[in-house]
Write a protein that holds these residues in place. Structure first.
Motif, PDB file in Angstrom:
ATOM      1  N   GLY A   1       0.827  -1.203   0.000  1.00  0.00           N
ATOM      2  CA  GLY A   1       0.000   0.000   0.000  1.00  0.00           C
ATOM      3  C   GLY A   1       0.856   1.245   0.000  1.00  0.00           C
ATOM      4  N   GLY A   2       0.318   2.332   0.565  1.00  0.00           N
ATOM      5  CA  GLY A   2       1.003   3.620   0.494  1.00  0.00           C
ATOM      6  C   GLY A   2       2.224   3.692   1.400  1.00  0.00           C
ATOM      7  N   ASN A   3       3.131   4.574   1.062  1.00  0.00           N
ATOM      8  CA  ASN A   3       4.316   4.792   1.893  1.00  0.00           C
ATOM      9  C   ASN A   3       3.924   5.377   3.253  1.00  0.00           C
ATOM     10  N   ILE A   4       4.645   4.933   4.296  1.00  0.00           N
ATOM     11  CA  ILE A   4       4.489   5.530   5.631  1.00  0.00           C
ATOM     12  C   ILE A   4       5.732   6.359   5.920  1.00  0.00           C
ATOM     13  N   ALA A   5       5.543   7.602   6.376  1.00  0.00           N
ATOM     14  CA  ALA A   5       6.655   8.379   6.911  1.00  0.00           C
ATOM     15  C   ALA A   5       6.522   8.342   8.429  1.00  0.00           C
TER      16      ALA A   5
ATOM     17  N   VAL B   1       2.815   9.254   9.202  1.00  0.00           N
ATOM     18  CA  VAL B   1       1.962   9.781   8.146  1.00  0.00           C
ATOM     19  C   VAL B   1       1.497   8.559   7.361  1.00  0.00           C
ATOM     20  N   ASP B   2       0.201   8.248   7.456  1.00  0.00           N
ATOM     21  CA  ASP B   2      -0.465   7.081   6.867  1.00  0.00           C
ATOM     22  C   ASP B   2      -0.095   5.783   7.597  1.00  0.00           C
ATOM     23  N   ASP B   3      -0.983   4.761   7.432  1.00  0.00           N
ATOM     24  CA  ASP B   3      -0.775   3.537   8.226  1.00  0.00           C
ATOM     25  C   ASP B   3      -1.058   2.232   7.488  1.00  0.00           C
ATOM     26  N   GLU B   4      -1.068   2.258   6.141  1.00  0.00           N
ATOM     27  CA  GLU B   4      -1.182   1.033   5.326  1.00  0.00           C
ATOM     28  C   GLU B   4      -2.380   0.160   5.734  1.00  0.00           C
TER      29      GLU B   4
ATOM     30  N   PHE C   1       0.710   9.954  17.361  1.00  0.00           N
ATOM     31  CA  PHE C   1      -0.169  10.623  16.391  1.00  0.00           C
ATOM     32  C   PHE C   1       0.009   9.992  15.006  1.00  0.00           C
ATOM     33  N   ILE C   2      -1.077   9.996  14.228  1.00  0.00           N
ATOM     34  CA  ILE C   2      -1.002   9.577  12.822  1.00  0.00           C
ATOM     35  C   ILE C   2      -1.720  10.617  11.976  1.00  0.00           C
TER      36      ILE C   2
ATOM     37  N   ALA D   1      -6.687   1.699  18.492  1.00  0.00           N
ATOM     38  CA  ALA D   1      -6.938   0.826  19.649  1.00  0.00           C
ATOM     39  C   ALA D   1      -5.727   0.798  20.582  1.00  0.00           C
ATOM     40  N   ALA D   2      -4.524   0.972  20.001  1.00  0.00           N
ATOM     41  CA  ALA D   2      -3.297   0.958  20.806  1.00  0.00           C
ATOM     42  C   ALA D   2      -2.970   2.334  21.374  1.00  0.00           C
ATOM     43  N   GLY D   3      -3.842   3.326  21.097  1.00  0.00           N
ATOM     44  CA  GLY D   3      -3.676   4.627  21.747  1.00  0.00           C
ATOM     45  C   GLY D   3      -3.217   5.771  20.859  1.00  0.00           C
ATOM     46  N   ALA D   4      -3.037   5.532  19.556  1.00  0.00           N
ATOM     47  CA  ALA D   4      -2.623   6.635  18.675  1.00  0.00           C
ATOM     48  C   ALA D   4      -3.816   7.553  18.405  1.00  0.00           C
ATOM     49  N   THR D   5      -3.531   8.850  18.315  1.00  0.00           N
ATOM     50  CA  THR D   5      -4.558   9.829  17.943  1.00  0.00           C
ATOM     51  C   THR D   5      -4.445  10.090  16.446  1.00  0.00           C
ATOM     52  N   ILE D   6      -5.533   9.837  15.726  1.00  0.00           N
ATOM     53  CA  ILE D   6      -5.502   9.997  14.267  1.00  0.00           C
ATOM     54  C   ILE D   6      -6.021  11.385  13.897  1.00  0.00           C
ATOM     55  N   ILE D   7      -5.297  12.020  12.971  1.00  0.00           N
ATOM     56  CA  ILE D   7      -5.577  13.411  12.580  1.00  0.00           C
ATOM     57  C   ILE D   7      -5.787  13.466  11.073  1.00  0.00           C
ATOM     58  N   SER D   8      -6.812  14.208  10.628  1.00  0.00           N
ATOM     59  CA  SER D   8      -6.971  14.383   9.176  1.00  0.00           C
ATOM     60  C   SER D   8      -7.675  15.693   8.863  1.00  0.00           C
TER      61      SER D   8
END
Ligand SMILES: [Zn+2]
Length: 312
Positions: free
Chosen positions: A46-50, A61-64, A88-89, A107-114
Motif C-alpha cells: 500500500g502507500g508509503n508511511i513516513a 503519516v499514513d498507516d497502510e 499521532f497519525i 486501539a493501541a492509543g494513537a490519535t488519528i488526525i486528518s
C-alpha cells in the motif's frame, strides 16, 4: 460496446490490485529507510508511511493495512534504542491502502488526525473513481477508525524536535488531501498527489482534479528548500527535480486535453487520436493506463484551479 469493455477492464484491474494486496499481506516485509533527521520511510504494502521517531515517541503519516500492524510496529521498535509508542497519525487521504491501519493503531492509543473532508468521506459509503470508467466502492469505516482530530486548513504537531505540519491541498487527489511537512528535516510526504508508478490516479468522484494536483505540487515546491527529500504516496524518495518533472507532465497532458476539448473534440475523439501517446511509454503502469488518465483529465479540466492556503 468498446466503452463497456474498457470499463470492465478498468474495474477488474482495480479489484485485482486490491485482491493481490490482500493475498500477499502475510508475506509482506516492512522495509525501513532513514530519510533525514528523525524521519524514516516504511514500506510494506500500500502507500508509503513516513515516521518521525525519537524521544517523544513516534508520529506517522499514513498507516497502510490493518493486518500489517504488528510488522509496522516491530519495524518502528527496531529504530533507536527503545520501543516508541505511536502517539499521532496524520492521514494524507482516505483511500484504504493509506488508512486501513487506523483501527489497530487507534486501539493501541494513537490519535488519528486528518483534514475534515477526509473524515467526512470515511464516515459514509461512497465511490472512488476517475469520473469515467474506473469505479471502486468503499464502505463507511468503523467509528473507532475515524480521526479523533480534524482540521480545515492546517495543523502542526511538535515532537522529537520537529514541527510536523499538515496543509490541506483542496480538490487534488481527493477532496481531503493533506501534504505533511517535517520542517526541520526538510522532508515532505505528499500522499498520492505525487506517485512514482506512472500515470497517477485522480479520484474525481471524490472531488479530486488535475488542477488541484498541479496547485498542490507548485505550492509544495515553493515551500521546500533545495535539498528537500520528497516522499511520494507510492515509490521511492524523490527530490525537487523529480517533482518539477512530474508537474510539467501534469501541466503538459492537461493542457493538451483542455485544448482538444475547447476545439470541440469528444472524449472518444481524444481516445481514438491517442492524445496521450507521447507520454504512454514512460507513464503506463499497472494501475492507470493512458485512457483512464485521459478520462481524469477530461472530467477535471472544466474546473478552476483551487488555491492552496499557505502561511509563510
Ligand atoms: Zn490514493
Amino acid at each position: 460496446m468498446q466503452l463497456r469493455v474498457t470499463a470492465a477492464c478498468a474495474l477488474l484491474s482495480i479489484a485485482g490490485l486490491a485482491l493481490a494486496q490482500e493475498q500477499d499481506l502475510s508475506k509482506v516485509e516492512v522495509k525501513v529507510t532513514p530519510v533525514s533527521g528523525s524521519v524514516y520511510l516504511l514500506q510494506g504494502a500500500g502507500g508509503n508511511i513516513a515516521a518521525s521517531v525519537g524521544d517523544d515517541g513516534a508520529v506517522l503519516v499514513d498507516d497502510e493495512f490493518a493486518p500489517l500492524y504488528d510488522k509496522i510496529t516491530a519495524a518502528l521498535n527496531g529504530i533507536g534504542a527503545a520501543p516508541k509508542p505511536v502517539r499521532f497519525i496524520f492521514l494524507t487521504h482516505y483511500h484504504g491502502d493509506h488508512t486501513d491501519g487506523n483501527l489497530p493503531f487507534a486501539a493501541a492509543g494513537a490519535t488519528i488526525i486528518s483534514q475534515e473532508n477526509l473524515r467526512a468521506t470515511l464516515m459514509s459509503d461512497g465511490q472512488a473513481g476517475n469520473g469515467g470508467s474506473m469505479h471502486m466502492p468503499h464502505k463507511a469505516v468503523d467509528k473507532a477508525a475515524l480521526p479523533l482530530v480534524s482540521f480545515d486548513r492546517e495543523l502542526t504537531v511538535h515532537m522529537n524536535g520537529e514541527d510536523i505540519r499538515a496543509l490541506h491541498a483542496p480538490a487534488a487527489h481527493t477532496s481531503g488531501d493533506s501534504i505533511v511537512f517535517f520542517e526541520h528535516a526538510h522532508v515532505v510526504h505528499m500522499g498520492d498527489i505525487f506517485v512514482r508508478y506512472g500515470f497517477p490516479f485522480i479520484d474525481v468522484d471524490t472531488g479530486g482534479s488535475v488542477q488541484g494536483m498541479i496547485s498542490a505540487c507548485e505550492a509544495t515546491l515553493a515551500l521546500l528548500p533545495p535539498d528537500a527529500k520528497i516522499i511520494p504516496g507510492h515509490g521511492e524518495v524523490a527530490n525537487i527535480e523529480d517533482l518539477r518533472e512530474y508537474v510539467k507532465f501534469l501541466k503538459d497532458t492537461s493542457t493538451v486535453v483542455a485544448k482538444a476539448r475547447e476545439s470541440g473534440k469528444s472524449l472518444d475523439d481524444m481516445k481514438k487520436a491517442n492524445l496521450l501517446g507521447p507520454w504512454s511509454e514512460k507513464y503506463t503502469g499497472k494501475f492507470v493506463n493512458a485512457n483512464a488518465f485521459l478520462e481524469m483529465l477530461y472530467f477535471s479540466t472544466a474546473r478552476r484551479a483551487p488555491a492552496i492556503s499557505v502561511k509563510h
